[in-house]
Structure formats: structure tokens, C-alpha cells
Design a protein around this motif. Structure first.
Motif, short mmCIF file in Angstrom:
data_model
loop_
_atom_site.label_atom_id
_atom_site.label_comp_id
_atom_site.label_asym_id
_atom_site.label_seq_id
_atom_site.Cartn_x
_atom_site.Cartn_y
_atom_site.Cartn_z
N LEU A 118 63.09 71.52 23.20
CA LEU A 118 62.62 71.15 21.87
C LEU A 118 62.49 69.64 21.74
O LEU A 118 63.34 68.88 22.22
CB LEU A 118 63.58 71.68 20.80
N ASN A 119 61.41 69.21 21.10
CA ASN A 119 61.16 67.80 20.83
C ASN A 119 60.46 67.72 19.48
O ASN A 119 59.38 68.30 19.31
CB ASN A 119 60.28 67.20 21.93
N PRO A 120 61.05 67.04 18.50
CA PRO A 120 60.46 67.05 17.16
C PRO A 120 59.09 66.39 17.09
O PRO A 120 58.38 66.53 16.09
CB PRO A 120 61.48 66.28 16.32
N PHE A 121 58.69 65.68 18.13
CA PHE A 121 57.39 65.00 18.12
C PHE A 121 56.32 65.76 18.89
O PHE A 121 55.18 65.29 18.99
CB PHE A 121 57.54 63.59 18.69
N LYS A 122 56.65 66.92 19.43
CA LYS A 122 55.67 67.73 20.15
C LYS A 122 54.84 68.57 19.18
O LYS A 122 55.31 68.98 18.13
CB LYS A 122 56.36 68.70 21.11
N ARG A 123 53.60 68.89 19.58
CA ARG A 123 52.84 69.90 18.87
C ARG A 123 53.46 71.25 19.14
O ARG A 123 53.80 71.57 20.28
CB ARG A 123 51.38 69.91 19.33
N VAL A 124 53.62 72.06 18.08
CA VAL A 124 54.26 73.36 18.24
C VAL A 124 53.34 74.52 17.91
O VAL A 124 53.61 75.66 18.33
CB VAL A 124 55.54 73.47 17.39
N ALA A 125 52.27 74.28 17.14
CA ALA A 125 51.45 75.42 16.72
C ALA A 125 50.12 74.93 16.15
O ALA A 125 49.92 73.73 15.92
CB ALA A 125 52.17 76.26 15.68
N ASN A 126 49.23 75.88 15.92
CA ASN A 126 47.96 75.64 15.22
C ASN A 126 47.75 76.78 14.24
O ASN A 126 47.98 77.95 14.57
CB ASN A 126 46.79 75.57 16.21
N LEU A 127 47.34 76.45 13.03
CA LEU A 127 47.12 77.44 11.99
C LEU A 127 45.68 77.36 11.51
O LEU A 127 45.14 76.28 11.30
CB LEU A 127 48.06 77.21 10.81
N GLU A 128 45.05 78.53 11.32
CA GLU A 128 43.69 78.60 10.78
C GLU A 128 43.65 79.61 9.65
O GLU A 128 44.09 80.75 9.81
CB GLU A 128 42.70 78.99 11.89
#
Length: 550
Positions: A264-274
Motif C-alpha cells: 500500500l502507498n497512499p500516493f499510488k493510483r488505486v482505481a478508475n471510476l466511470e
């Protein structure tokens, strides 16, 4: 301690889907507040939209239906076209004391986002694949009047009562993509049957019934710089050197089971929502009154009714490997599944989850009144005051056709059930004003100037890059040229206007919990936690109109 820390890890995942949907669902009504009523008619644009007491022919349908009675020729046709460019700019600066659970170096520190392109959404066709550098909108209107009758009828179609379209995907790694890779909202009037009634030589009334198509499309990347997630990431770094698992970890809670990609890294991208939602037919009603007691004085008022607009559409939620592998590691350990079952954690997170979504957006009522004064036969001033009931948008609820696995994990924050999500919007009612000046150079040529300061219905404490809606100022300049085709004919009128809207904002770190708060249990989406955000929005638009008898 291991059991407690593992339970808190589950909280991170429960929070993720809720926060993503909160952030994305917030934008539609915010965009509406910014872009309402700006590019409907070139004459109105040129006069700062202060035309309630001087309604613009067929587009009186929108501004004051009573103004239809001023059209006394048998039949008229109006064609309007507007070309617009919307530009936003953002810059992000990390606060010196940034500490997201042990993570202090945000790669977005100092990053900038420039202007992007646009997208178009057409009724029956959906989101178009093009990325045009400008937006084009139009309007078509007709009026009918029988000589001697107190009634004038009209209809206008294909005009946007508001539109906002931003596409930042031309910068694939831009910082603003975490609050809107593509953001589009439009309300397009398909038809607006209307009638004006001339009660006396000085007093008129009118009513219009606009029927609109409404679309919302949002595609946004997600990241979670939250102290809770950062703390979990720091714990992983301490017990999982290089992200490699250990036998002890496998026999306990599986903290390292996701491998290097599951760190886990709070600055990473984790998801995409559409989200893709429409309301094909949304009827409202406009009432207007126009009083012209003197040739040099007029007063007008209009009420534009609101509605509860019902949207239906689809959602697509794509989760990056970091979260999926983290959950997989937990369930691959000896004791992890026990804690997961206790906390309601799903056994896995699907890479892609799709389905149908519905929601209801309370479209606000709007009241506008204005005055027209002509101190000389050639010089005219108009001023309008408007009030919009944005405060009625207190909440917005998204309802899904299936349980969302990530929402199941948000129960600890009181987000239940897992097939719907209610969001607090934070809008306030606002009064705005605008003014215009017209100088009649000759019988055929008139110059116009407009000024309109627009107060935002969203305080800075609710502002987001997803909805860049600060206070703005609109300045306009335009002209009208009339060409008489024959004697006793009104001929053809050409209206041309250029308008420029601009606004800036500065949101210090931790002051907007729709953008940059970093509280430990803050569940509202804050991708720029502990960062100062400077931004601006500029809209340049050109309106051209042609009116003639037919």
C-alpha cells in the motif's frame, strides 16, 4: 496489535469505493451551478444576461416568455450558434508538514495541469469519441402571431441551458486526473412550446414548457492519500522488506501476501471510476411578466421552475492490482480470513465491476427580475437580479442494481446498505446580478456591452478540482445589424457577441474536505491531502444569431 492493525486494513478497503463515488457524484450539480445561463442567445450574452425587461425575441422563451408579445410579425425564424472554449489550470504544492501515515514525499508536489480538450454527448448516441478543441452549440426558434390577436406562440429547441465539458486525458499522467479525467454535464432543451399573452398595451404575461435532455458522464482516476492507508503501508514496509512475504506472515494475517504489487502507498493510483447517466425527457416550466409603462422604462420578472430529475445509466469500477493483491494476500494466510469474515470483508475484489445505476437530482428553482431604462432615444441600460435555490441540493443518492463489494467494507463508517450511497453536497443559495448597455448607432446598427459578476453557490470549503466553481466575472461585447429586405418588412437581424468568463481560486491545505483534507478517518474523497491548490477557469465563447421572417 496484529489483529487490530489487520482490522484497520479492512477499513481502508471499505472506505475506497465509498470515497470514490462520493467524489464523482459530487460534480454534476456543481458544474450546473457554474455553467448555467451563459450562452443561450447572443443578445442576452452581450447584455450580461440582463434581459428580463428586454427579452430577446424567440429566446424570450427562456429569459421571459412574456416577451414573445413584442414579436408582431406573422412568422419569424431564429438560428443561433455558439462556439466555446473551456480552460482550467491547476497547481499543487505540498504543505511543509505533510505526513500521510509516514509518507511525506508526494510525487504531485509542484505539479501543474494545463488546459485539455472537450467531449460531446448526443441524445440517442451517447458520448462521442472525438476530442474537439472547442464546443459548438446551437438553437433553432420560431414564433407565430396572427394580426390583431393578443397571443404570440413560439418554440425553441436544441439550446443548452447549461453545459460543462472537460477532458484532461491529453496529459495521461496529469495531476488533475484524480478529480476528473473526463467530466461532462449538459442540459439540452429539445422543445419548448410557449405562448405570450398581451393583457394590455403595457402589460404582458407568458408561459413556456421546456422539455430537456440531460446527460452526466464522469471518468476519473482515484488515489487515496489518507493517513489510515499510509499507516498500513508503513507497517507493510516494516515487516515486508521489499514486499516479500515471510512464513510468519503466512501463518498469521497475510500482511505481505500480496507481494511487491500489494504494498500500500497512499500516493499510488488505486482505481478508475466511470459513470454514464442520462435523463431523456425532463420537463420544467417558465412563467414571465413584462410591464412597459413608458417608452423609456420597462420591468420584467420570470420564474424558472425546478424539477426532480431522474437519471438512469451505467457504472464501471476498475480496481488496480495493489488493492486486489492486498486482499488476496490476506485471504491466503491462516488467520486473515477469520478477521475478514468478522469485519465483513469480501473474499476478493473484482478487477472490473459494472452494472446499472439510478439517481435523482433536485434541479433548483430560479427567479430573475430586471429593469430597462432609456435616458436618451439611443442609449439603453438594463440590470437584472437573480436568485437560485441551490440549497435544495442537500443530498444525492446513487442506487446500484447490485451490491458493490467495496461498499460492503464501508459499514464501519455508517455507509449502508451496500447497493446505494448518499452524498452531502453543501450548496448554498445565491443572489447574482448583471448589467448591460446598448447604444443605437443608427437605425440598423447597435453596440452592446455586458458585465456579470457570478457568485459561486459552493463555498471554498466544498470546492474541488472535479468541480472548479469559484466566483467568476463575465465581460461581453457585441453588436446587432439589421438589413431590411423590402418596405414594411422587418428584414434580417444579425447578432454577434464575444464573452469572456474567468475566475481564480486558492484552497489552502486541509480546508476543503472534497479535495485536500488529511484527517485520519476522513471518508470524503481527498486525492490532494495536505496540499495547497491554486486554480483557475476561463470560458471564451462567441455567439452568432440570425433572425428573419419566413
Amino acid at each position: 496489535m496484529g489483529l487490530f492493525q489487520t482490522a484497520r486494513r479492512r477499513v481502508v478497503l471499505r472506505w475506497l469505493m465509498a470515497a470514490c463515488l462520493l467524489g464523482a457524484g459530487y460534480v454534476p450539480v456543481a458544474m450546473a451551478a457554474l455553467a448555467e445561463n451563459i450562452a443561450i442567445d447572443p443578445k442576452a450574452m452581450a447584455l450580461g444576461n440582463a434581459v428580463t425587461a428586454d427579452p430577446p425575441a424567440v429566446m424570450s422563451i427562456h429569459f421571459n416568455p412574456a416577451g414573445l408579445t413584442r414579436v408582431t410579425v406573422p412568422r419569424t425564424k431564429t438560428d443561433n450558434i455558439t462556439v466555446a472554449k473551456i480552460s482550467t489550470n491547476e497547481r499543487f504544492i505540498a504543505d511543509p508538514d505533510m505526513n500521510i501515515g509516514g509518507f511525506r514525499d508526494d510525487p504531485l508536489d509542484g505539479a501543474k495541469q494545463g488546459q485539455g480538450t472537450h467531449r460531446l454527448y448526443l441524445p440517442g448516441l451517447g458520448l462521442m469519441p472525438w476530442h474537439p478543441p472547442i464546443l459548438v452549440a446551437g438553437a433553432l426558434g420560431f414564433t407565430w402571431h396572427q394580426e390583431g390577436s393578443p397571443f404570440t406562440f413560439g418554440n425553441a429547441s436544441a439550446y443548452p441551458t447549461f453545459m460543462m465539458s472537460l477532458d484532461r486525458s491529453n496529459e495521461p499522467n496529469g495531476p488533475s486526473l484524480y478529480q476528473g479525467r473526463t467530466v461532462l454535464m449538459e442540459r439540452l432543451v429539445l422543445a419548448s412550446p410557449s405562448v405570450g399573452y398581451k393583457f394590455s398595451d403595457t402589460l404582458s404575461f407568458g408561459i413556456a414548457a421546456p422539455i430537456a435532455f440531460h446527460a452526466i458522464f464522469i471518468n476519473t482516476d482515484m488515489r487515496m492519500p489518507n493517513k489510515l492507508l499510509g499507516t498500513m503501508g508503513s507497517l507493510q514496509k516494516a515487516v515486508c522488506p521489499g514486499g516479500n512475504g515471510q512464513m510468519f506472515d503466512t501463518l498469521t494475517f497475510g500482511l505481505c501476501g500480496g507481494g511487491p504489487e500489494g504494498m500500500l502507498n497512499p500516493f499510488k493510483r488505486v482505481a478508475n471510476l466511470e459513470l454514464d447517466m442520462t435523463a431523456p425527457l425532463d420537463p420544467t416550466v417558465n412563467f414571465g411578466v413584462l410591464w412597459e409603462p413608458k417608452r423609456w422604462l420597462a420591468m420584467g420578472a420570470t420564474f424558472q421552475g425546478g424539477s426532480k430529475t431522474s437519471f438512469e445509466g451505467t457504472y464501471k469500477f476498475t480496481v488496480d492490482p495493489v488493492m486486489r493483491l492486498f486482499v488476496q494476500g490476506i485471504h491466503s494466510s491462516l488467520l486473515g480470513p477469520v478477521v475478514a469474515a468478522t469485519t465483513g470483508m469480501p473474499t476478493s475484489i473484482p478487477e472490473v465491476q459494472t452494472g446499472n445505476v439510478i439517481t435523482t437530482v433536485p434541479f433548483p428553482d430560479r427567479f430573475q427580475m430586471g429593469f430597462k431604462v432609456k435616458p436618451t432615444p439611443k442609449l439603453q441600460f438594463t440590470v437584472d437580479f437573480s436568485y437560485t435555490d441551490w440549497a435544495k441540493m442537500k443530498t444525492m443518492t446513487l442506487k446500484f442494481d447490485n451490491d458493490i463489494e467495496m461498499l460492503k467494507m464501508a459499514r464501519i463508517f455508517g455507509i449502508t446498505p451496500s447497493n446505494q450511497l448518499t452524498m452531502n453536497l453543501g450548496f448554498v443559495n445565491v443572489w447574482n446580478w448583471g448589467m448591460g448597455m446598448q447604444y443605437q448607432v443608427s437605425d440598423r446598427f447597435a453596440l452592446r456591452f455586458g458585465y456579470e459578476p457570478r457568485k459561486s453557490s459552493l463555498p471554498l470549503s466544498q470546492l474541488a478540482v472535479l468541480a472548479p466553481m469559484p466566483d467568476t466575472v463575465v465581460k461581453s461585447i457585441g453588436f446587432e445589424y439589421k438589413k431590411r429586405a423590402r418596405e414594411f418588412s422587418t428584414g434580417t437581424a444579425f447578432d454577434v457577441t464575444y464573452s469572456h468568463m474567468t475566475g481564480r481560486y486558492y484552497v489552502p491545505a486541509r480546508t476543503s474536505c472534497n479535495m485536500n483534507c488529511d484527517d485520519f478517518f476522513n471518508i470524503v474523497y481527498n486525492p490532494y491531502a495536505a496540499m495547497d491548490v491554486n486554480g483557475s477557469i476561463t470560458i471564451r465563447y462567441l455567439g452568432i444569431g440570425i433572425s428573419h421572417e419566413f
